[in-house]
Design a protein around this motif. Structure first.
Motif, PDB file in Angstrom:
ATOM      1  N   GLY A   1       0.753  -1.304  -0.004  1.00 43.90           N
ATOM      2  CA  GLY A   1       0.013   0.049  -0.023  1.00 43.90           C
ATOM      3  C   GLY A   1       0.849   1.125  -0.085  1.00 43.90           C
ATOM      4  N   SER A   2       0.103   2.460   0.033  1.00 47.81           N
ATOM      5  CA  SER A   2       0.688   3.639  -0.174  1.00 47.81           C
ATOM      6  C   SER A   2       1.332   4.189   1.041  1.00 47.81           C
ATOM      7  CB  SER A   2      -0.245   4.615  -0.796  1.00 47.81           C
ATOM      8  OG  SER A   2      -0.935   4.294  -2.089  1.00 47.81           O
ATOM      9  N   THR A   3       0.669   3.983   2.022  1.00 47.91           N
ATOM     10  CA  THR A   3       1.039   4.233   3.428  1.00 47.91           C
ATOM     11  C   THR A   3       2.565   3.873   3.718  1.00 47.91           C
ATOM     12  OG1 THR A   3      -1.184   4.118   4.408  1.00 47.91           O
ATOM     13  CG2 THR A   3       0.653   4.386   6.007  1.00 47.91           C
ATOM     14  N   LEU A   4       2.859   2.620   3.566  1.00 49.08           N
ATOM     15  CA  LEU A   4       4.245   2.021   3.668  1.00 49.08           C
ATOM     16  C   LEU A   4       5.220   2.721   2.848  1.00 49.08           C
ATOM     17  CD1 LEU A   4       6.247   0.085   5.177  1.00 49.08           C
ATOM     18  CD2 LEU A   4       5.380  -1.558   3.672  1.00 49.08           C
ATOM     19  N   ALA A   5       4.764   2.929   1.629  1.00 44.19           N
ATOM     20  CA  ALA A   5       5.472   3.395   0.711  1.00 44.19           C
ATOM     21  C   ALA A   5       5.653   4.943   0.862  1.00 44.19           C
ATOM     22  CB  ALA A   5       4.932   3.463  -0.828  1.00 44.19           C
ATOM     23  N   SER A   6       5.029   5.775   1.358  1.00 43.06           N
ATOM     24  CA  SER A   6       5.360   7.031   1.809  1.00 43.06           C
ATOM     25  C   SER A   6       6.335   7.213   3.214  1.00 43.06           C
ATOM     26  CB  SER A   6       4.026   7.802   2.051  1.00 43.06           C
ATOM     27  OG  SER A   6       3.252   7.376   3.185  1.00 43.06           O
ATOM     28  N   PHE A   7       6.258   6.285   3.918  1.00 44.84           N
ATOM     29  CA  PHE A   7       7.138   6.255   5.076  1.00 44.84           C
ATOM     30  C   PHE A   7       8.577   5.931   4.636  1.00 44.84           C
ATOM     31  CE2 PHE A   7       3.389   6.241   7.777  1.00 44.84           C
ATOM     32  CZ  PHE A   7       3.873   7.040   8.883  1.00 44.84           C
ATOM     33  N   MET A   8       8.463   4.665   3.823  1.00 38.29           N
ATOM     34  CA  MET A   8       9.792   4.298   3.464  1.00 38.29           C
ATOM     35  C   MET A   8      10.685   5.313   2.618  1.00 38.29           C
ATOM     36  SD  MET A   8      10.819   0.750   2.224  1.00 38.29           S
ATOM     37  CE  MET A   8      10.083  -0.179   3.649  1.00 38.29           C
ATOM     38  N   ALA A   9       9.653   5.841   1.701  1.00 41.86           N
ATOM     39  CA  ALA A   9      10.422   7.103   0.924  1.00 41.86           C
ATOM     40  C   ALA A   9      10.874   8.195   1.849  1.00 41.86           C
ATOM     41  CB  ALA A   9       9.207   7.308  -0.138  1.00 41.86           C
ATOM     42  N   TYR A  10      10.410   8.492   2.812  1.00 38.02           N
ATOM     43  CA  TYR A  10      10.559   9.720   3.625  1.00 38.02           C
ATOM     44  C   TYR A  10      11.851   8.980   4.594  1.00 38.02           C
ATOM     45  CZ  TYR A  10      10.705  13.095   7.545  1.00 38.02           C
ATOM     46  OH  TYR A  10      10.954  14.228   8.249  1.00 38.02           O
ATOM     47  N   GLY A  11      11.997   8.001   5.136  1.00 34.08           N
ATOM     48  CA  GLY A  11      13.190   7.348   5.832  1.00 34.08           C
ATOM     49  C   GLY A  11      14.485   7.379   5.014  1.00 34.08           C
ATOM     50  N   ILE A  12      14.341   6.830   3.914  1.00 32.37           N
ATOM     51  CA  ILE A  12      15.239   6.501   2.835  1.00 32.37           C
ATOM     52  C   ILE A  12      15.876   7.964   2.229  1.00 32.37           C
ATOM     53  CG2 ILE A  12      16.168   6.002   0.586  1.00 32.37           C
ATOM     54  CD1 ILE A  12      14.351   3.512   1.157  1.00 32.37           C
ATOM     55  N   GLU A  13      15.062   8.935   2.097  1.00 41.55           N
ATOM     56  CA  GLU A  13      15.269  10.476   1.845  1.00 41.55           C
ATOM     57  C   GLU A  13      16.095  11.123   2.862  1.00 41.55           C
ATOM     58  OE1 GLU A  13      16.142  12.845  -1.038  1.00 41.55           O
ATOM     59  OE2 GLU A  13      14.900  11.207  -1.259  1.00 41.55           O
ATOM     60  N   LYS A  14      15.632  10.862   4.110  1.00 39.84           N
ATOM     61  CA  LYS A  14      16.313  11.577   5.181  1.00 39.84           C
ATOM     62  C   LYS A  14      17.614  10.829   5.309  1.00 39.84           C
ATOM     63  CE  LYS A  14      15.733  12.464  10.118  1.00 39.84           C
ATOM     64  NZ  LYS A  14      14.878  12.368  11.154  1.00 39.84           N
ATOM     65  N   ARG A  15      18.178   9.689   5.004  1.00 39.67           N
ATOM     66  CA  ARG A  15      19.260   9.103   5.106  1.00 39.67           C
ATOM     67  C   ARG A  15      20.266   9.693   4.047  1.00 39.67           C
ATOM     68  NH1 ARG A  15      20.374   4.915   8.456  1.00 39.67           N
ATOM     69  NH2 ARG A  15      18.850   4.186   9.804  1.00 39.67           N
ATOM     70  N   VAL A  16      19.689   9.797   2.761  1.00 42.68           N
ATOM     71  CA  VAL A  16      20.709  10.263   1.775  1.00 42.68           C
ATOM     72  C   VAL A  16      20.887  11.660   1.291  1.00 42.68           C
ATOM     73  CG1 VAL A  16      20.288   7.884   0.723  1.00 42.68           C
ATOM     74  CG2 VAL A  16      18.772   9.946   0.001  1.00 42.68           C
ATOM     75  N   SER A  17      19.954  12.478   1.961  1.00 50.03           N
ATOM     76  CA  SER A  17      19.617  13.939   1.966  1.00 50.03           C
ATOM     77  C   SER A  17      21.041  14.605   2.531  1.00 50.03           C
ATOM     78  CB  SER A  17      18.740  14.503   2.328  1.00 50.03           C
ATOM     79  OG  SER A  17      18.590  15.907   2.306  1.00 50.03           O
ATOM     80  N   PRO A  18      21.770  15.586   1.811  1.00 49.54           N
ATOM     81  CA  PRO A  18      22.506  16.362   2.456  1.00 49.54           C
ATOM     82  C   PRO A  18      22.064  17.534   3.623  1.00 49.54           C
ATOM     83  CG  PRO A  18      22.042  17.119   0.154  1.00 49.54           C
ATOM     84  CD  PRO A  18      21.316  15.906   0.362  1.00 49.54           C
ATOM     85  N   ARG A  19      20.779  17.280   3.523  1.00 51.31           N
ATOM     86  CA  ARG A  19      20.041  18.406   4.506  1.00 51.31           C
ATOM     87  C   ARG A  19      19.385  17.601   5.440  1.00 51.31           C
ATOM     88  NH1 ARG A  19      17.819  23.312   2.604  1.00 51.31           N
ATOM     89  NH2 ARG A  19      15.842  22.367   2.956  1.00 51.31           N
ATOM     90  N   LYS A  20      20.047  16.850   6.244  1.00 46.92           N
ATOM     91  CA  LYS A  20      19.534  15.734   7.454  1.00 46.92           C
ATOM     92  C   LYS A  20      18.839  16.872   8.407  1.00 46.92           C
ATOM     93  CE  LYS A  20      22.066  11.847   6.320  1.00 46.92           C
ATOM     94  NZ  LYS A  20      23.175  12.566   5.169  1.00 46.92           N
ATOM     95  N   ALA A  21      19.761  17.849   8.757  1.00 42.04           N
ATOM     96  CA  ALA A  21      19.148  18.611  10.009  1.00 42.04           C
ATOM     97  C   ALA A  21      17.979  19.466   9.725  1.00 42.04           C
ATOM     98  CB  ALA A  21      20.405  19.508  10.141  1.00 42.04           C
ATOM     99  N   MET A  22      17.588  19.557   8.492  1.00 36.18           N
ATOM    100  CA  MET A  22      16.361  20.164   8.083  1.00 36.18           C
ATOM    101  C   MET A  22      15.081  19.377   8.302  1.00 36.18           C
ATOM    102  SD  MET A  22      17.391  23.282   7.998  1.00 36.18           S
ATOM    103  CE  MET A  22      15.821  23.995   7.465  1.00 36.18           C
ATOM    104  N   PHE A  23      15.307  17.975   8.179  1.00 37.02           N
ATOM    105  CA  PHE A  23      14.142  17.270   8.108  1.00 37.02           C
ATOM    106  C   PHE A  23      13.413  17.509   9.592  1.00 37.02           C
ATOM    107  CE2 PHE A  23      15.816  15.563   4.490  1.00 37.02           C
ATOM    108  CZ  PHE A  23      14.961  14.780   3.657  1.00 37.02           C
ATOM    109  N   GLY A  24      12.335  17.448   9.642  1.00 43.35           N
ATOM    110  CA  GLY A  24      11.243  17.672  10.757  1.00 43.35           C
ATOM    111  C   GLY A  24      11.096  19.418  10.903  1.00 43.35           C
ATOM    112  N   LYS A  25      11.965  20.137  10.462  1.00 45.10           N
ATOM    113  CA  LYS A  25      11.869  21.455  10.569  1.00 45.10           C
ATOM    114  C   LYS A  25      11.267  22.288   9.363  1.00 45.10           C
ATOM    115  CE  LYS A  25      15.808  21.303  13.509  1.00 45.10           C
ATOM    116  NZ  LYS A  25      17.426  21.646  13.705  1.00 45.10           N
ATOM    117  N   GLY A  26      10.803  21.451   8.304  1.00 49.16           N
ATOM    118  CA  GLY A  26      10.245  22.165   7.198  1.00 49.16           C
ATOM    119  C   GLY A  26      11.173  21.869   5.813  1.00 49.16           C
TER     120      GLY A  26
END
Length: 518
Positions: free
Chosen positions: A267-292
């Motif tokens: 389903g879509s719910t697991l996909a959205s959570f997993m995409a967010y989690g992986i993006e937070k790991r690979v993003s160079p802007r990790k400190a901004m996640f959860g802050k906008g």
């Protein structure tokens, strides 16, 4: 393929089908705006109204409601931290923070753009790969699904914020809440305390509304609401830099959503959570996640829409619903005298390809409808909170009651509203709890079935190349950041890992300057 596309466009581009497609996406957006209603309930309610239409026209309209509701749920997630759809829960993490920072229009715009791009990518893959992907989905049994669930639980680490122990504690709480009700594969009731309302478990929608909507209202009332946002209209429009930062997350989210969407039950719910989690790991802007961080909106929204389209792979090719809404649509097929399965592509090509092409048309309509209206929707934040909070509470309670026509749902919303308020006061992360609640039933079902297949031994996980690959990816997600951090420390003396333009410190300083400017 070209002949099929020509057939599909000739079917979908009739005035009647275009009209009902527009009605479907418009109704879907409105339904998604209502907390607790959701695409599944909306489609189920409106099926009787389509019985007088031709099957292809009816299915085009119902499908429009499905993916229209995905975007409608995003609007309330961003503006008032009230997810209209379960898959929009993760969007509240950064979307609502963007709204509080005066960037609601940007958040809504990137949601529309990401959803559109994901729809185009997933539709191209759906048309090209539907038959082979259906065969691949057949290879996913309980063992492979258990590996997917383990991967999902590993993603919990990404939502832990500054404290891993708190994140794991809240994920465990979510898993514990999911065990309420009759045990999977058995007839024993657990933690129901004699209440028949709890036999089927604690409903996810009521928990979601309570934690996010009611909990946020109570928290704001307790601390004193901020003044309404007085940002300029042009600040509500997405910038070129935000589009550039969102390109990678949109593409990655589309791929993750499509892969998980073809698996029945994911389903879509697991996909959205997993995409967010992986993006937070690979993003160079990790400190901004959860802050906008705009990436925290682009990735899950793209995954959400891609998964919604990919859900039709097992539904059409195998006759197996990919999620709750496609299960209702599967029932609609039978109402119209159609039997989804491998032969449907051969026996009903006009209907199938007309339906698939209508997805593209409907998403174009959604983009044209919602992109110009994003700044207009964002003007809701100018309403004084004294007027806005009663509206949020009213829609939350009405939405909860409409789910089951039972006051017990309203009581649950109140209980979890207090829980959400306490969690906000103690600064406990909500996302791990929600993810644990989502994965709990799926994890338990796969665990019981895998145990039965292995006759009590879970070494059967290592006998499937697919499950081994998924588990190795989970291990990589756990150890990869540590290895990357060590590599960054070694490069530190050169200054490239600590003070570069893409570093967390630089992004934080940029964010502070933007805030001071506003």
């Amino acid at each position: 393929m070209i002949d099929n596309l020509v057939l599909g466009f000739s079917t979908a581009f009739t005035p009647e089908n275009l009209l009902w497609c527009f009605i479907g996406v418009l109704l879907g957006t409105v339904i998604g705006l209502m907390p607790g209603l959701g695409s599944t309930t909306g489609v189920a309610i409106l099926i009787p109204l389509t019985l007088t239409l031709e099957p292809v026209t009816a299915l085009i309209m119902l499908a429009g409601i499905y993916y229209g509701a995905q975007y409608g749920g995003t609007i309330t997630s961003v503006l008032i931290s009230t997810p209209g759809e379960a898959a929009s829960v993760v969007t509240t993490l950064d979307g609502y923070q963007m709204a509080k920072n005066g960037k609601a229009g940007s958040a809504l715009a990137i949601s529309a753009i990401g959803s559109f791009v994901a729809a185009i990518i997933s539709l191209a893959l759906l048309m090209w790969l539907a038959p082979p992907l259906a065969d691949l989905a057949l290879n996913f049994g309980p063992v492979q699904n258990l590996a997917i669930m383990i991967l999902g639980l590993v993603i919990v680490v990404s939502f832990a914020g500054g404290s891993l122990s708190r994140g794991l504690m809240m994920a465990a709480a979510g898993l514990l809440i999911s065990t309420v009700g009759v045990a999977t594969g058995f007839s024993d009731a657990r933690f129901t305390f004699g209440s028949i309302n709890l036999l089927s478990g604690i409903p996810f929608i009521e928990v979601m509304i309570g934690l996010f909507a009611v909990g946020e209202v109570l928290h704001q009332i307790r601390r004193g609401a901020d003044a309404p946002i007085r940002t300029r209209f042009r600040d509500m429009v997405i910038s070129r830099g935000e589009l550039k930062r969102s390109a990678g997350p949109i593409l990655r989210g589309s791929g993750i959503g499509f892969v998980l969407g073809i698996l029945p039950g994911a389903g879509s719910t697991l996909a959205s959570f997993m995409a967010y989690g992986i993006e937070k790991r690979v993003s160079p802007r990790k400190a901004m996640f959860g802050k906008g961080a705009i990436e925290g909106v682009a990735a899950p929204e793209s995954a959400n829409n891609a998964a919604a389209n990919a859900n039709f792979v097992p539904t059409l090719a195998l006759g197996i619903p990919g999620g709750g809404t496609t299960a209702v649509l599967l029932g609609a097929f039978t109402v119209y005298g159609l039997q989804p399965g491998p032969r449907l592509f051969e026996t009903q090509p006009t209907l199938i390809w007309g339906l698939l092409v209508s997805f593209f048309i409907g998403n174009v309509m959604l983009l044209v409808l919602n992109l110009p209206l994003a700044p207009v929707f964002a003007q809701m934040l100018r309403i004084p909170y004294g007027y806005l909070y009663p509206i949020i509470l009213l829609t939350s309670f009405v939405g909860a009651y409409s789910v089951s026509n039972n006051m017990f749902s309203v009581v649950l919303v109140l209980i979890f509203g207090v829980v959400g308020w306490v969690m906000k006061e103690l600064d406990l992360p909500m996302a791990p709890l929600v993810l644990g609640l989502v994965l709990g039933p799926l994890f338990e079902k796969a665990l019981v079935q895998t145990s039965a297949i292995g006759q009590g031994s879970f070494l059967v996980l290592l006998q499937s190349p697919i499950s081994v690959g998924i588990l190795l990816f989970a291990v990589l997600l756990m150890v990869g950041p540590k290895l990357a951090a060590r590599f960054a420390v070694r490069r530190g003396p050169r200054g490239s890992a600590t003070a570069g333009p893409g570093s967390d410190a630089a992004e934080a300083r940029e964010h502070e300057r933007d805030e001071a400017g506003r």
